[in-house]
Every structure is written in structure tokens, then in C-alpha cells.
Design a protein around this motif. Structure first.
Motif, short mmCIF file in Angstrom:
data_model
loop_
_atom_site.label_atom_id
_atom_site.label_comp_id
_atom_site.label_asym_id
_atom_site.label_seq_id
_atom_site.Cartn_x
_atom_site.Cartn_y
_atom_site.Cartn_z
N ASN A 166 -72.50 36.73 24.42
CA ASN A 166 -72.89 36.16 23.12
C ASN A 166 -71.79 35.25 22.56
OD1 ASN A 166 -75.36 37.44 23.13
ND2 ASN A 166 -74.63 39.24 22.00
N ILE A 167 -70.55 35.69 22.72
CA ILE A 167 -69.42 34.88 22.25
C ILE A 167 -69.37 33.54 22.98
CG2 ILE A 167 -66.89 34.74 22.21
CD1 ILE A 167 -66.90 37.80 21.73
N LEU A 168 -69.56 33.59 24.29
CA LEU A 168 -69.55 32.36 25.08
C LEU A 168 -70.68 31.42 24.69
CD1 LEU A 168 -68.69 33.73 28.66
CD2 LEU A 168 -67.28 32.24 27.22
N ASP B 30 -70.13 43.35 28.11
CA ASP B 30 -70.60 42.16 28.82
C ASP B 30 -71.55 41.34 27.95
OD1 ASP B 30 -69.14 42.75 31.03
OD2 ASP B 30 -70.76 43.77 32.10
N ILE B 31 -72.44 42.05 27.25
CA ILE B 31 -73.40 41.35 26.38
C ILE B 31 -72.65 40.66 25.24
CG2 ILE B 31 -75.28 41.69 24.74
CD1 ILE B 31 -76.26 43.97 26.59
N ALA B 32 -71.66 41.37 24.65
CA ALA B 32 -70.88 40.79 23.55
C ALA B 32 -70.11 39.56 24.02
CB ALA B 32 -69.91 41.84 22.99
N GLN B 33 -69.51 39.65 25.19
CA GLN B 33 -68.77 38.50 25.72
C GLN B 33 -69.71 37.34 26.01
OE1 GLN B 33 -66.78 40.18 29.12
NE2 GLN B 33 -64.92 40.69 27.95
N LYS C 99 -69.78 29.87 21.38
CA LYS C 99 -68.71 28.91 21.57
C LYS C 99 -69.25 27.60 22.14
CE LYS C 99 -64.14 28.51 23.66
NZ LYS C 99 -63.13 29.16 24.50
N ASN C 100 -70.14 27.74 23.16
CA ASN C 100 -70.74 26.56 23.77
C ASN C 100 -71.61 25.80 22.76
OD1 ASN C 100 -69.58 27.06 26.23
ND2 ASN C 100 -71.29 28.31 26.96
N LYS C 101 -72.27 26.56 21.89
CA LYS C 101 -73.14 25.94 20.88
C LYS C 101 -72.32 25.14 19.89
CE LYS C 101 -76.74 27.18 17.54
NZ LYS C 101 -77.47 28.29 16.94
N TYR C 102 -71.18 25.71 19.44
CA TYR C 102 -70.31 25.00 18.49
C TYR C 102 -69.69 23.76 19.12
CZ TYR C 102 -70.67 28.89 15.22
OH TYR C 102 -71.13 29.83 14.34
N MET C 103 -69.35 23.86 20.37
CA MET C 103 -68.77 22.73 21.08
C MET C 103 -69.75 21.58 21.19
SD MET C 103 -66.53 24.58 24.07
CE MET C 103 -66.03 22.98 24.78
N LYS C 104 -71.03 21.90 21.38
CA LYS C 104 -72.05 20.87 21.45
C LYS C 104 -72.23 20.18 20.10
CE LYS C 104 -74.71 22.77 25.27
NZ LYS C 104 -76.00 23.38 25.68
N ILE C 105 -72.15 20.95 19.02
CA ILE C 105 -72.33 20.40 17.67
C ILE C 105 -71.22 19.43 17.34
CG2 ILE C 105 -72.33 20.97 15.20
CD1 ILE C 105 -73.74 23.59 16.00
N GLU C 106 -70.00 19.79 17.74
CA GLU C 106 -68.83 18.93 17.48
C GLU C 106 -68.92 17.64 18.31
OE1 GLU C 106 -65.45 21.26 18.27
OE2 GLU C 106 -65.60 22.48 16.47
#
Length: 212
Positions: free
Chosen positions: A200-202, A195-198, A205-212
Motif C-alpha cells: 500500500n505504501i508503494l 507485505d500488504i502494508a508495504q 508513493k507511486n501515485k504521488y510521484m505521478k501527480i508531481e
């Protein structure tokens, strides 16, 4: 040390007083050290005896105690003694008379022959046995001359083996429960890590989406 001994003596005294209240004065409580002398086993008795062999903490025995008191009152004018023996505390009597079930009721005639009552442990049942001299319909047997220590040893060994088996079974169950609980705990930890790994992945992912 002295206080400890006093407390033990007090506890034993209280226990003895409590036991004395189990029966009325009409019932003669006998123990290992006086049973065979009182009944005059191997001699000609003055009177026959009706002896109640019981286990104090047994429910059926406890239920019959007031009934036996009532019987002693009912037949107080008969030429018979009424007695009671706690077979848990009086091992010699139990083993020599061969008491295998409790409660047990045995009639001892004046020639030291024993007659085991095999009817219902009710006031009516035992009353009929006494009133109709039911022992005359039963095969009387002589009291064994001595205690069968071999049978006593077998009984104790059987009890010890039973306790050992129960202890082993309990230990096995405890070990199984421990490992099941541990396995369950490890499973929960793995699920938590996933759950923690998932999560962190989310987050990444959200962080990269904001950068783009």
C-alpha cells in the motif's frame, strides 16, 4: 438387534476356526477351563506334557508354531503329550504357571514338576532337549497351588499406569504441536499484513510521484 448378535456369533466362530488351524491335530490346544484337569496337576499324570505357551500375534511365537508342529510329528512315538496355550486368552493358566516371557516351553513331568526350557527356539534346540531328556539337567519346581492375584493386580495396574503415562505424553505433544502450529499461523498472518502494508505504501508513493 438379532442381526447384530448373529454377526458377532459368526465373527467368533470364524475366529475359532482360524485358531484351530494354527496347529495340527497332534497338538492339544488347552484353555483355562481344562488345562489343570487335562494335565492332572497335583495328581500322578498318565504321561508327561511338553507345553508351548505363546502369544498369537507375537512374531517369535508365530515363527515357532510350525516348528512345534514338526516336533510333535518327529516325537509322535514318544510317551509324551504336546500341547499349546495362548497366554493372551488364558489368564488363569498364565498367572498360575507364572509365564513372564513368550514364547515359553515347559516340560511337565508325571509328578507335576515343571521344567522351563531355556534354550534356542529352533527345531534342533528343542529336539536335543527332548531326545536327551534335558529336563533332568534343570531344577524342577512344583506348580503353585493357586493363582497369585496380587501379582496379577500389580501387572494390570502397571499396564494401566503405562497407558496413562503414554496418554499424558501424547496429549502434551498434541498441545505443543497445536500451539506451534497456531504460532506459525499467526506469524504468517503478521508477515502477510506487513507485505500488504508495504504494498500500500508503494502504491501511494507511486501515485504521488505521478501527480508531481
Amino acid at each position: 438387534m438379532y442381526i447384530y448378535l448373529i454377526l458377532i456369533s459368526l465373527a467368533l466362530t470364524i475366529q475359532a476356526v482360524e485358531k484351530s488351524k494354527l496347529f495340527s491335530y497332534r497338538i492339544i490346544a488347552l484353555k483355562d477351563y481344562d488345562f489343570f484337569n487335562q494335565l492332572q496337576i497335583d495328581k500322578t499324570m498318565e504321561k508327561p506334557w511338553l507345553v508351548f505357551f505363546f502369544m498369537e500375534h507375537d512374531l517369535k511365537s508365530k515363527d515357532f508354531i510350525p516348528v512345534f508342529d514338526k516336533l510333535a510329528e518327529e516325537f509322535k512315538t514318544t510317551n509324551m503329550y504336546f500341547s499349546a496355550v495362548d497366554i493372551y486368552e488364558n489368564e488363569d493358566v498364565r498367572d498360575r504357571i507364572v509365564i513372564q516371557t513368550y514364547p515359553s516351553l515347559i516340560y511337565f513331568d508325571m509328578n507335576s514338576l515343571i521344567y522351563r526350557y531355556n534354550g534356542e527356539f529352533t527345531f534342533e534346540g528343542v529336539s536335543d532337549f527332548v531326545r536327551n531328556e534335558g529336563w533332568n539337567k534343570i531344577q524342577g519346581k512344583k506348580v503353585p497351588k493357586e493363582i497369585n492375584y496380587w501379582k496379577r493386580s500389580i501387572r494390570k495396574l502397571t499396564g494401566f499406569v503405562a497407558i496413562l503415562i503414554y496418554s499424558i505424553i501424547f496429549s502434551i505433544i498434541a498441545v505443543i504441536c497445536y500451539f506451534q502450529r497456531r504460532s506459525h499461523s499467526n506469524l504468517l498472518k503478521k508477515i502477510r499484513r506487513i507485505d500488504i502494508a508495504q504494498q500500500n505504501i508503494l502504491e501511494k508513493k507511486n501515485k504521488y510521484m505521478k501527480i508531481e
